[in-house]
Design a protein around this motif. Structure first.
Motif, short mmCIF file in Angstrom:
data_model
loop_
_atom_site.label_atom_id
_atom_site.label_comp_id
_atom_site.label_asym_id
_atom_site.label_seq_id
_atom_site.Cartn_x
_atom_site.Cartn_y
_atom_site.Cartn_z
N ASP A 27 6.55 5.16 9.02
CA ASP A 27 5.70 5.39 7.85
C ASP A 27 5.05 4.08 7.40
N GLU A 28 3.77 4.20 7.08
CA GLU A 28 3.02 3.00 6.70
C GLU A 28 3.65 2.25 5.54
N VAL A 29 4.09 2.98 4.52
CA VAL A 29 4.61 2.30 3.33
C VAL A 29 5.80 1.40 3.68
N LEU B 267 -1.70 -4.81 1.22
CA LEU B 267 -1.35 -4.58 2.62
C LEU B 267 -1.39 -3.10 2.96
N HIS B 268 -2.07 -2.79 4.06
CA HIS B 268 -2.15 -1.42 4.56
C HIS B 268 -2.10 -1.44 6.09
N ALA B 269 -1.84 -0.27 6.66
CA ALA B 269 -1.96 -0.09 8.11
C ALA B 269 -2.68 1.24 8.31
N ASP B 270 -3.39 1.33 9.41
CA ASP B 270 -4.31 2.44 9.65
C ASP B 270 -3.76 3.45 10.65
N GLY C 127 0.82 -1.22 0.00
CA GLY C 127 0.00 0.00 0.00
C GLY C 127 0.85 1.27 0.00
N HIS C 128 0.54 2.18 -0.92
CA HIS C 128 1.16 3.51 -1.03
C HIS C 128 2.56 3.51 -1.63
N TRP C 129 3.02 2.36 -2.10
CA TRP C 129 4.35 2.32 -2.70
C TRP C 129 4.27 2.87 -4.13
ZN LIG Z 1 -2.84 2.66 3.69
#
Ligand SMILES: [Zn+2]
Length: 312
Positions: free
Chosen positions: A132-134, A174-177, A105-107
Motif C-alpha cells: 500500500d502506498e501509504v 511524498l507519494h507513489a504512483d 501522502g494518504h495518511w
Molecule cells: Zn498518492
C-alpha cells in the motif's frame, strides 16, 4: 461593535467584487487596516478576489460539503489586494533550527477538515502486489526524518491534514504512483502554480539528487493538474495548507505498479530517503531562511502567470 464589523466585511466583499471586475484597485482606495497603503487589506480567512487553482477533477460539486464550496481565502497572515496582484505579507521570521515538513501522502485521509469536502477522503492511494502506498510513504518519511534529525534539523511528519498556514523552510509531500499496468516507471516533482520564488530551485535540486541516486527516469509527461493544484500547498483555496512563503513540492517517488520502482521504494527505502535528504540539504544550503521569509510575496490574481517574484 459586532454589527459594525459585519458591515465592514460586507463592504470589503463589494470592493473585492469590484476589483475582480476591473482588475485594478481604484486609485486612492481607502485602506481599512492601519499602516496599509495602496491596497485593500483582506483579513485572514476572508474571501480573496483571486481565481482559484483547481484540479479539473475537483469541479464535481458532489465533492463539496453541501452549500460550502471552497473559495479562495486570504492566508493566516492576511493579504492585500493591490493593482499589481495580491500581496502576502512576510511572516514572522522563524527562530531555532530549520524546519522541514514531510507529508505522508494518504495518511489519515478520513480525518480531513470540512473545507476539503469529500474530495480527499476517497483518495486512499495506490496499491499493488500487497503493497500500500501509504505504508511506503510513511516508511520513507520516517527515514528522511531520522537522517535530517541527525543533522540537527526539526522534522514534522504530517498527515493529509496540514496545519493551517504551515510554516517551514521546506515542505515535501511524498507519494507513489500506479499506472494499473506495471509498464510505467519514473518519478516526478511539482510545485503549485501560485507559490514563492524559491520553489523552482527546490524542484530542480530534488529532481537532480533524486534522479542521480535512484537512477529513475524523470516522468515529465506524468505531471498532472492534480499535482499542480495539490491541496496541501494550494493556499489560495484551502486554509489547511503550507503557507505561501513555505517552499513546497510534491514528489511522486516512482510507480508502485512497476517491479523495479516498487523494489527500490520497498527494499532500498533508505537510499530513496537519502536521495530526498540530499535534495533538501542542497536547498537549505543554497537558500537561507532570511531569504525565504524576508520579503512580501506578490502573486497574480489569475493563474498562469510567471512565478511570483520577491518584492521589497
Ligand atoms: Zn498518492
Amino acid at each position: 461593535m459586532r454589527r459594525l464589523f459585519m458591515v465592514a466585511v460586507a463592504g470589503l466583499a463589494v470592493v473585492a467584487a469590484a476589483v475582480i471586475a476591473c482588475g485594478v484597485v481604484a486609485p486612492g482606495s481607502v485602506p481599512f487596516a492601519p499602516g496599509v497603503a495602496g491596497g485593500i487589506a483582506v483579513r485572514p480567512g476572508a474571501p480573496l478576489p483571486m481565481l482559484q487553482d483547481i484540479d479539473p477533477e475537483d469541479l464535481d460539486p458532489a465533492r463539496d460539503i453541501p452549500g460550502v464550496p471552497p473559495v479562495a481565502l486570504a492566508p493566516p497572515g492576511g493579504a492585500i489586494v493591490q493593482s499589481n496582484g495580491i500581496r502576502i505579507p512576510k511572516p514572522a521570521m522563524p527562530t531555532g533550527p530549520r524546519r522541514i515538513g514531510i507529508q505522508v501522502g494518504h495518511w489519515m485521509t478520513d480525518q480531513v477538515p470540512a473545507e476539503l469536502g469529500k474530495r480527499i477522503t476517497f483518495q486512499t492511494g495506490a496499491s499493488w502486489d500487497g503493497v500500500d502506498e501509504v505504508d511506503v510513504n510513511m516508511d520513507v518519511a520516517e527515514r528522511v526524518k531520522a537522517q535530517l534529525t541527525a543533522r540537527g534539523y526539526i522534522v514534522d511528519i504530517l498527515p493529509t491534514t496540514v496545519p493551517v498556514g504551515y510554516i517551514a523552510d521546506v515542505f515535501v509531500a511524498l507519494h507513489a504512483d500506479s499506472d494499473g499496468t506495471g509498464e510505467k516507471s519514473g518519478f516526478k516533482i511539482a510545485h503549485g502554480s501560485r507559490r514563492g520564488p524559491y520553489e523552482d530551485k527546490l524542484v530542480s535540486l530534488l529532481r537532480d539528487e533524486y534522479g542521480k541516486a535512484t537512477g529513475l527516469d524523470w516522468d515529465a509527461l506524468g505531471i498532472s493538474r492534480n499535482m499542480l493544484a495539490y491541496f496541501a500547498f494550494n493556499w489560495g483555496r484551502y486554509q489547511h495548507a503550507a503557507a505561501p512563503h513555505t517552499p513546497a513540492a510534491i514528489l511522486e517517488m516512482g510507480f508502485l505498479s512497476n517491479d523495479y520502482d516498487r523494489e527500490l521504494m520497498v527494499d532500498k527505502a533508505d537510499g530513496v530517503a537519502t536521495a530526498i535528504v540530499n535534495g533538501i540539504q542542497r536547498f537549505l544550503d543554497e537558500v537561507p531562511r532570511s531569504k525565504i521569509f524576508g520579503e512580501d510575496l506578490v502573486v497574480p490574481q489569475q493563474r498562469g502567470f510567471p512565478s511570483p517574484s520577491p518584492r521589497t
